[in-house]
Design an enzyme around this catalytic site. Structure first.
Site, PDB file in Angstrom:
ATOM      1  N   LYS A 264      12.164   1.451 -72.478  1.00 54.61           N
ATOM      2  CA  LYS A 264      11.836   2.730 -71.832  1.00 54.61           C
ATOM      3  C   LYS A 264      11.818   3.856 -72.865  1.00 54.61           C
ATOM      4  O   LYS A 264      10.874   4.651 -72.913  1.00 54.61           O
ATOM      5  CB  LYS A 264      12.886   2.984 -70.735  1.00 54.61           C
ATOM      6  CG  LYS A 264      12.792   4.305 -70.031  1.00 54.61           C
ATOM      7  CD  LYS A 264      13.565   4.267 -68.724  1.00 54.61           C
ATOM      8  CE  LYS A 264      15.007   4.704 -68.828  1.00 54.61           C
ATOM      9  NZ  LYS A 264      15.202   6.140 -69.060  1.00 54.61           N
ATOM     10  N   SER A 265      12.862   3.924 -73.700  1.00 54.56           N
ATOM     11  CA  SER A 265      12.929   5.016 -74.690  1.00 54.56           C
ATOM     12  C   SER A 265      11.720   4.979 -75.622  1.00 54.56           C
ATOM     13  O   SER A 265      11.116   6.018 -75.932  1.00 54.56           O
ATOM     14  CB  SER A 265      14.185   4.860 -75.557  1.00 54.56           C
ATOM     15  OG  SER A 265      15.323   5.101 -74.790  1.00 54.56           O
TER      16      SER A 265
ATOM     17  N   GLY B  91      15.174  12.353 -67.654  1.00 55.72           N
ATOM     18  CA  GLY B  91      15.795  13.257 -68.624  1.00 55.72           C
ATOM     19  C   GLY B  91      15.110  13.183 -69.975  1.00 55.72           C
ATOM     20  O   GLY B  91      14.933  14.195 -70.654  1.00 55.72           O
TER      21      GLY B  91
ATOM     22  N   ARG C 252      21.043  18.062 -64.029  1.00 59.33           N
ATOM     23  CA  ARG C 252      21.529  17.625 -65.348  1.00 59.33           C
ATOM     24  C   ARG C 252      21.500  18.772 -66.365  1.00 59.33           C
ATOM     25  O   ARG C 252      20.647  19.648 -66.298  1.00 59.33           O
ATOM     26  CB  ARG C 252      20.699  16.417 -65.819  1.00 59.33           C
ATOM     27  CG  ARG C 252      20.929  15.242 -64.864  1.00 59.33           C
ATOM     28  CD  ARG C 252      20.126  14.039 -65.226  1.00 59.33           C
ATOM     29  NE  ARG C 252      20.548  13.462 -66.483  1.00 59.33           N
ATOM     30  CZ  ARG C 252      19.921  12.425 -67.049  1.00 59.33           C
ATOM     31  NH1 ARG C 252      18.858  11.882 -66.473  1.00 59.33           N
ATOM     32  NH2 ARG C 252      20.367  11.949 -68.181  1.00 59.33           N
TER      33      ARG C 252
ATOM     34  N   ASP D 234      24.031   3.414 -72.005  1.00 63.85           N
ATOM     35  CA  ASP D 234      23.411   3.055 -70.724  1.00 63.85           C
ATOM     36  C   ASP D 234      23.928   1.730 -70.179  1.00 63.85           C
ATOM     37  O   ASP D 234      23.663   1.381 -69.024  1.00 63.85           O
ATOM     38  CB  ASP D 234      21.887   2.984 -70.881  1.00 63.85           C
ATOM     39  CG  ASP D 234      21.294   4.361 -71.136  1.00 63.85           C
ATOM     40  OD1 ASP D 234      21.923   5.371 -70.770  1.00 63.85           O
ATOM     41  OD2 ASP D 234      20.181   4.439 -71.713  1.00 63.85           O
TER      42      ASP D 234
END
Ligand code: S3P
Length: 428
Positions: A22-23, A96, A124, A315
């Site tokens: 994902k990153s 985020g 957040r 995570d």
């Protein structure tokens, strides 16, 4: 949506390929949008978060086409354009990474923008990026440090910034702002956070200096290049833990990114006596990747997870809590206070929900303590608080519960890992 999960009898067996990181998928869209020319992105994440980034860059004038369900073509002249003559709002959904990294890109543009998020993202903290960006000359207005963020595009100047946090989102935001700022930008963090932005910038021809936890960047242009995205170790983590704790399991997970700034789960699992082997290590688009073999591990032991470990597995802590429940002795997680600022307050949510199924877990200010080797009873409904990683961690716990459990909000897995359940079914 409520998902029922019950104990599996014969362990997890077989081979799966884990979907895209994902990153790295977020960064692939952002950086190829900033590069002049055509880039092909292979193995792009199908999670909703990465789609938020993709749609946002289309609104910023970049042509992005799907060639198939995981391959994208990005055509850019290296410049972003405002979608409107007036201030325009760009939705970031639940992501985020999208909001914090894109802020760094938009702060130095010649147009104004507003970044919005869903309910969870709007809770957040954003001061962590607003403060350093403001030092660079940015103008960003927020509501008590929260989204929506109203960004007035301004010329930026490089800064030297010593961060109190080890956050890859903050670091990447400042490095992306630094790409378009006059002079040098230097970012220093207490422990090294994931370095995918640095690795991809280098892969795309940007010169950056890295010395320990310090990164230095100058105003630069990017070269358009094809990017192959490796599998997500944070998604693999659910299968790693499931195989370690489920009797008779023996699985191979293929194509997992094992960048050292992300592979804390492997080190910790090995430290706990987990049977894990790294096979066939290679490199793809500047990132290390390997196949991983994991076997059921009867003799797990507790450990301490703290300090430099934390950003390398931030995570994975929810599913590590499930792992620790099956280890002899005590596992202590500390220095992880930022877990409270994720999609949910992951410290209090992990503790409250795992207690419901009989795990001996206690909340602390900056982590939790687990006394392990518990026979988990189950027979409870767990709430995932709109948090994809909590939903999948509870599913893994369900595989070894004596009685069935129910997970409320299981559909949130779509945020990072829509393929989760079908891959789990391939192994049972
Ligand atoms: C991410 C960095 C981490 C991580 C998040 C993704 C990234 O957040 O928790 O899921 O892609 O840079 P922080 O930088 O807030 O620690």
């Amino acid at each position: 949506m409520i998902k029922q999960v019950s104990k599996i009898q014969n362990g997890l067996k077989g081979e799966i390929e884990i979907p895209a990181d994902k990153s790295i998928s977020h960064r692939a869209i952002m950086l190829s949008s900033l590069a002049k020319g055509k880039s092909i992105i292979r193995n792009f994440s199908q999670g909703a978060d990465c789609k938020s980034t993709l749609e946002l860059f289309k609104l910023l004038g970049v042509e992005i086409n799907y060639l198939d369900d995981k391959t994208l073509e990005v055509l850019s002249n290296g410049e972003l354009t405002s979608n409107s003559n007036n201030i325009y709002a760009y939705p970031c959904g639940n992501s985020g990474t999208t909001m914090r990294l894109v802020s760094g890109i938009l702060a130095g543009q010649k147009f104004n923008s507003i970044l919005t998020g869903d309910e969870s993202l709007s809770r957040r903290p954003m001061r962590r990026i607003i403060e350093p960006l403001t030092l660079m000359g940015a103008k960003i207005e927020a509501i008590n440090g929260h989204a929506p963020l109203t960004i007035t595009g301004k010329p930026l100047q490089g800064i030297t910034y010593q961060s109190q946090l080890s956050s890859a989102q903050v670091k990447s935001c400042i490095l992306l702002a630094g790409l378009n700022a006059d002079g040098k930008t230097i970012y220093i963090e207490p422990s090294k956070s994931r370095d995918h932005t640095e690795k991809m910038l280098q892969y795309l021809g940007v010169e950056i200096n890295i010395d320990g936890n310090m990164v230095e960047i100058m105003k630069s242009e990017l070269e358009a290049k094809d990017i192959d995205i490796v599998g997500d170790i944070s998604s693999a983590a659910f299968f790693i833990v499931a195989a370690l704790i489920t009797p008779k399991s023996d699985i191979i997970i293929k194509n997992v990114g094992i960048n050292p700034t992300r592979s804390g789960i492997i080190d910790v699992a090995k430290r706990m006596n987990g049977q894990i082997k790294i096979l066939d290590e290679k490199e793809k688009s500047g990132e290390k990747v390997a196949d991983i073999r994991i076997k059921y591990s009867e003799n797990l032991i507790g450990t301490i997870i703290e300090g430099d470990d934390i950003p390398r597995l931030i995570d994975e802590l929810p599913v590590i809590a499930v792992l620790a429940s099956q280890a002899d002795g005590t596992t202590l997680v500390r220095n992880a206070e930022d877990l409270r600022n994720k999609e949910a307050d992951r410290i209090s949510c992990i503790v409250s929900e795992l207690k419901k199924i009989g795990i001996d877990i206690t909340e602390t200010r900056d982590g939790f303590v687990i006394n392990g080797k518990t026979k988990i009873n189950g027979d409870a409904e767990l709430e995932c608080y709109h948090d994809h990683r909590l939903a999948m961690s509870f599913y893994v716990a369900g595989l070894i519960c004596e009685k069935e459990i129910a997970i409320n909000g299981f559909e949130w897995t779509k945020i990072s890992f829509p393929e989760f359940e079908s891959l789990m079914n391939n192994l049972t």
